[in-house]
Write an enzyme that holds these catalytic residues in place. Sequence first.
Site, PDB file in Angstrom:
ATOM      1  N   GLU A  82       3.427  -4.196 -11.316  1.00 51.29           N
ATOM      2  CA  GLU A  82       2.305  -2.957 -10.394  1.00 51.29           C
ATOM      3  C   GLU A  82       2.702  -4.204  -9.398  1.00 51.29           C
ATOM      4  OE1 GLU A  82      -1.237  -0.951  -8.613  1.00 51.29           O
ATOM      5  OE2 GLU A  82      -1.328  -1.682 -10.351  1.00 51.29           O
TER       6      GLU A  82
ATOM      7  N   GLU B  66      -5.606   5.756  -7.571  1.00 50.82           N
ATOM      8  CA  GLU B  66      -6.548   4.435  -7.573  1.00 50.82           C
ATOM      9  C   GLU B  66      -7.274   4.389  -6.132  1.00 50.82           C
ATOM     10  OE1 GLU B  66      -6.225   0.298 -10.100  1.00 50.82           O
ATOM     11  OE2 GLU B  66      -4.752   1.390  -8.629  1.00 50.82           O
TER      12      GLU B  66
END
Length: 316
Positions: free
Chosen positions: A191, A290
């Site tokens: 990420e 998220e």
Amino acid sequence: MQRRNFVKSTFGAAGLGLTGASVSGESIAENWHSQPNFLAKNNFKLKYAPHFGMFENSAGKDLIDQLKFMADMGFTAMEDNGMMGRDPALQTKLGEEMARLGITMGVFVLDKGGNGQNTLAAGKQEYIDIFLNGCKKAVETAKRCNTKLTTVVPGDFERKLPIGIQTGNVIDALRRGADILAAGNLTMVLEPLSDTPNLFLRTSDQTYEICRAVNSPSCKILFDIYHMQKNEGHIIPHIDWCWSEIGYFQIGDNPGRNEPTTGEINYKNVFKHIYQKQKAENKEFIFGMEHGKSQQGKEGEVALIKAYVESDSFTI
């Protein structure tokens, strides 16, 4: 709590305030099809994945009840960044309940000491050992909660070293980790983040390059649309350029990092684009939610669901 009572307890007041409908919470629970879409069990086109706590005002603090509520609202996936830190017995219990409800488990964060800590860019054996040990533990966690995906952040820059050396160090460590994860049928998704400029992994093209160099099906990109909007913009072209190496998506509007429709990103267009691409290639991604909520309480949870219904309403 019985599933039929979730909507009664949640939307008897909040839902009425939003729609103006003169229907009781009890009838909402008993008759999905007579209600507006966002108060019913939605048939989302994509696998949106809430996280624990997102619907706590509606479902309560019990994690199993929260899973049931997610299923009642039509969500078919879930992610839990902190899954590795939960008791193994609870991991198993959650995995079994998700399987029963038809919910696919998305990512959890592979514990290597924190996003910026123990950076793989430094090439230090002690940091590599922490990462590899985390890979071994992640395999066991994944077996218990029935997922094939774990998030990895390589750490901060090691600014005493040239960037090429740092990149080589990261690739070497990730190759070793990928071997461990592949043996356990687990994929790490790297990420790139916007939280601080100190983080080594910042853009999707940089992550693409590293995944190509690692050259393993167990090392892919976590394309967090919120972070990439902040760091590079040009979202749809970057998705196309990185497509072959993307393993997971996460969502959050900008500014604010809240639900779609609250910021500048046209999520309806982004979702449609990804949907068409994955359908053409017979893929199915999970989209981790998220982000936070733009409103508080149960009303905020109703607004969040409504935002996903709206953003998922693209024509196909």
